[in-house]
Design a protein around this motif. Structure first.
Motif, mmCIF file in Angstrom:
data_model
loop_
_atom_site.group_PDB
_atom_site.id
_atom_site.type_symbol
_atom_site.label_atom_id
_atom_site.label_comp_id
_atom_site.label_asym_id
_atom_site.label_seq_id
_atom_site.Cartn_x
_atom_site.Cartn_y
_atom_site.Cartn_z
ATOM 1 N N UNK A 19 47.101 48.052 41.393
ATOM 2 C CA UNK A 19 46.086 49.010 40.935
ATOM 3 C C UNK A 19 45.754 50.001 42.049
ATOM 4 N N UNK A 20 45.596 49.469 43.278
ATOM 5 C CA UNK A 20 45.293 50.343 44.412
ATOM 6 C C UNK A 20 46.435 51.319 44.652
ATOM 7 N N UNK A 21 47.675 50.835 44.572
ATOM 8 C CA UNK A 21 48.841 51.698 44.774
ATOM 9 C C UNK A 21 48.881 52.786 43.702
ATOM 10 N N UNK A 22 48.598 52.418 42.462
ATOM 11 C CA UNK A 22 48.602 53.404 41.373
ATOM 12 C C UNK A 22 47.496 54.446 41.580
ATOM 13 N N UNK A 23 46.318 53.993 42.000
ATOM 14 C CA UNK A 23 45.215 54.926 42.291
ATOM 15 C C UNK A 23 45.608 55.880 43.423
ATOM 16 N N UNK A 24 46.241 55.360 44.448
ATOM 17 C CA UNK A 24 46.672 56.208 45.569
ATOM 18 C C UNK A 24 47.739 57.205 45.125
ATOM 19 N N UNK A 25 48.686 56.780 44.278
ATOM 20 C CA UNK A 25 49.698 57.715 43.753
ATOM 21 C C UNK A 25 49.031 58.845 42.965
ATOM 22 N N UNK A 26 48.033 58.476 42.168
ATOM 23 C CA UNK A 26 47.302 59.491 41.389
ATOM 24 C C UNK A 26 46.599 60.475 42.323
ATOM 25 N N UNK A 27 45.955 59.953 43.362
ATOM 26 C CA UNK A 27 45.282 60.819 44.332
ATOM 27 C C UNK A 27 46.289 61.722 45.047
ATOM 28 N N UNK A 31 46.280 65.697 45.138
ATOM 29 C CA UNK A 31 46.259 66.428 46.410
ATOM 30 C C UNK A 31 47.464 67.357 46.533
ATOM 31 N N UNK A 32 48.637 66.903 46.064
ATOM 32 C CA UNK A 32 49.822 67.767 46.104
ATOM 33 C C UNK A 32 49.631 68.983 45.212
ATOM 34 N N UNK A 33 49.006 68.782 44.068
ATOM 35 C CA UNK A 33 48.727 69.907 43.172
ATOM 36 C C UNK A 33 47.757 70.888 43.832
ATOM 37 N N UNK A 34 46.705 70.375 44.449
ATOM 38 C CA UNK A 34 45.750 71.238 45.140
ATOM 39 C C UNK A 34 46.408 71.958 46.314
ATOM 40 N N UNK A 35 47.312 71.255 47.018
ATOM 41 C CA UNK A 35 48.032 71.860 48.134
ATOM 42 C C UNK A 35 48.913 73.010 47.650
ATOM 43 N N UNK A 36 49.604 72.809 46.528
ATOM 44 C CA UNK A 36 50.434 73.889 45.971
ATOM 45 C C UNK A 36 49.575 75.097 45.602
#
Length: 132
Positions: A19-27, A31-36
């Motif tokens: 669950x933590x890994x999935x939450x981190x992937x979502x974040x 963040x990658x979208x915001x960076x773009x």
């Protein structure tokens, strides 16, 4: 030995880590979208700066408005004919003012004002010249 409770505990920890890994992937995706978006915005700003600079370079330079006093255009005329830096006393002489302290100081104040308006420059203390 009964390993059932141990396996159950491991299962809970695995689920928590998953669950933590999935939450981190979502974040990370967010963040990658915001960076773009930020990089795209930076690129647009750079293009805008380049365009504005190119346009500004082609615009004629407009001299700043002179203060409302008849001496200012005459002072600039003196500097247009000068071959080197002038002192306030030299400008007074060229303007046919009496060489009294009050006239020299008044002229010096006008020269300093023209420096602030970026028309003249003070190359050395008390020595003024026209900006190129």
């Amino acid at each position: 030995m009964n390993i059932g409770p141990l396996l159950d505990a491991l299962g809970l920890q695995e689920e928590t880590a998953r669950t933590m890994a999935e939450d981190l992937r979502t974040q990370i995706e967010e963040l990658q979208s915001r960076l773009r978006e930020a990089e795209s915005h930076l690129e647009n700003l750079a293009i805008t700066r380049k365009t504005v600079t190119a346009i500004a370079d082609r615009l004629p330079t407009v001299p700043p408005d002179l203060p409302e006093h008849p001496d200012y255009p005459r002072i600039l005329g003196v500097f247009n004919e000068a071959t080197g830096p002038l002192r306030a006393r030299d400008v007074c002489e060229a303007l046919d003012h009496e060489l009294l302290a009050k006239n020299i100081e008044g002229t010096r104040a006008k020269l300093k004002r023209l420096v602030k308006l970026d028309i003249l420059t003070e190359v050395d203390t008390g020595h003024f010249t026209r900006k190129p």
